[in-house]
Design a protein around this motif. Sequence first.
Motif, PDB file in Angstrom:
ATOM      1  N   ILE A 293       0.842  -1.206   0.000  1.00 38.57           N
ATOM      2  CA  ILE A 293       0.000   0.000   0.000  1.00 38.57           C
ATOM      3  C   ILE A 293       0.871   1.249   0.000  1.00 38.57           C
TER       4      ILE A 293
ATOM      5  N   PHE B 275      -0.016   6.970   4.992  1.00 42.66           N
ATOM      6  CA  PHE B 275      -0.841   6.893   6.196  1.00 42.66           C
ATOM      7  C   PHE B 275      -1.550   5.542   6.295  1.00 42.66           C
ATOM      8  N   GLN B 276      -2.188   5.149   5.183  1.00 42.34           N
ATOM      9  CA  GLN B 276      -2.936   3.879   5.226  1.00 42.34           C
ATOM     10  C   GLN B 276      -2.009   2.686   5.415  1.00 42.34           C
TER      11      GLN B 276
ATOM     12  N   ALA C  70      -0.856   2.496   8.937  1.00 39.58           N
ATOM     13  CA  ALA C  70      -1.915   1.991   9.806  1.00 39.58           C
ATOM     14  C   ALA C  70      -2.082   0.486   9.663  1.00 39.58           C
ATOM     15  N   VAL C  71      -1.834  -0.044   8.448  1.00 44.53           N
ATOM     16  CA  VAL C  71      -1.890  -1.501   8.290  1.00 44.53           C
ATOM     17  C   VAL C  71      -0.734  -2.143   9.041  1.00 44.53           C
TER      18      VAL C  71
ATOM     19  N   VAL D  39       0.619  -1.261  11.749  1.00 38.57           N
ATOM     20  CA  VAL D  39       0.403  -1.307  13.200  1.00 38.57           C
ATOM     21  C   VAL D  39      -0.244  -2.628  13.614  1.00 38.57           C
TER      22      VAL D  39
ATOM     23  N   LEU E 124       1.434   5.191  16.079  1.00 40.18           N
ATOM     24  CA  LEU E 124       0.242   4.466  16.537  1.00 40.18           C
ATOM     25  C   LEU E 124       0.621   3.311  17.455  1.00 40.18           C
TER      26      LEU E 124
END
Lengths: 134, 183
Positions: A29, A41-42, A45-46, A48, A118
């Motif tokens: 991604i 960003f995405q 977040a994945v 994490v 995160l």
Amino acid sequence: MNEDKRHSEILEDILQFIYPLIILFGVYIIFTGVSQPGGGFQGGAVLVAIFMCRYLVYPDEMRGLSAIQKLDKVVLIFVVALASMIILIGFRDIFPFMNKIYNMAIGILIGIKVASGLTVVFYTFANIEGGDED
Amino acid sequence: MLPAVEKILYISLIVFAFMAVQTPKLRNAVVFLAVFSASSAFVYILLGAPDAALAEAVIGSTIATVIYLSALQKYKVFTIYYTNEKRHSYGQSNMLRRRNAVLRRMESFCLGKELEAHIVYTTESLHRILEKRGWDLIVRNNDRHFTVYGMEQNYHIEEMKNFFNEKGKDLAKAGYTIDFVIK
């Protein structure tokens, strides 16, 4: 509480299989975010999800958390420095081919920043002492 | 075909938002919120915003759910062990219908205190459960006679005692007796 915090072998075995898939998906991604939906960003977040899965198996303190926090701060400096450098010096006008490289670099940096940030937020939150700990 | 799918998703958004607000149990509300965000991610895709959909799917239905669940697990979970040493197992209908009047009262007590009642059905003997840690209350059922064991430092026991004294009169009429033992 000790009884509940014993880790389960089924989860452990399955997560060992799933970790590489999560990393692959997150990195995919981040790297395709230049020309497709996605981005730093995405993807971060994945990524994490790796640390969250680790929390499901071993819900204790993580040892390298302060190092991750430092990484978070250092990468933030890099993001700001790179963005302001490119914009102020005007690299994008001088070398048009730099555009894609710049987008990818900033995506990777933001991915690392979001993932580490995160993770720190999640672990600090998850290890706050609860009400009925004895 | 697409407009029909979109309509179904819009309706499911409203339904799940309503259910998340209306359900009395916090855990169910968290799961409904996760479904709500998943369907809103689909709506974003259909409206032509795959970037927002990706972020919504990752954050709304994964990270937020895990954080909410770990927060609920931290405290506010009131673990009740329900044991009946005479039985060998419990049927599925037994657990789903919660026909036991005393346990139902305890659940409503926990709801009033904003606690999440977590009931563990077991057939182990009392001593085996006492050795374990992580219980807040043990309910031992012997026909119509219930014995409730609690720790001294658990301040909810006294409140529960008062609760049953005030509102448990119909239970006594129905022939149930409840004893409280504080360890």
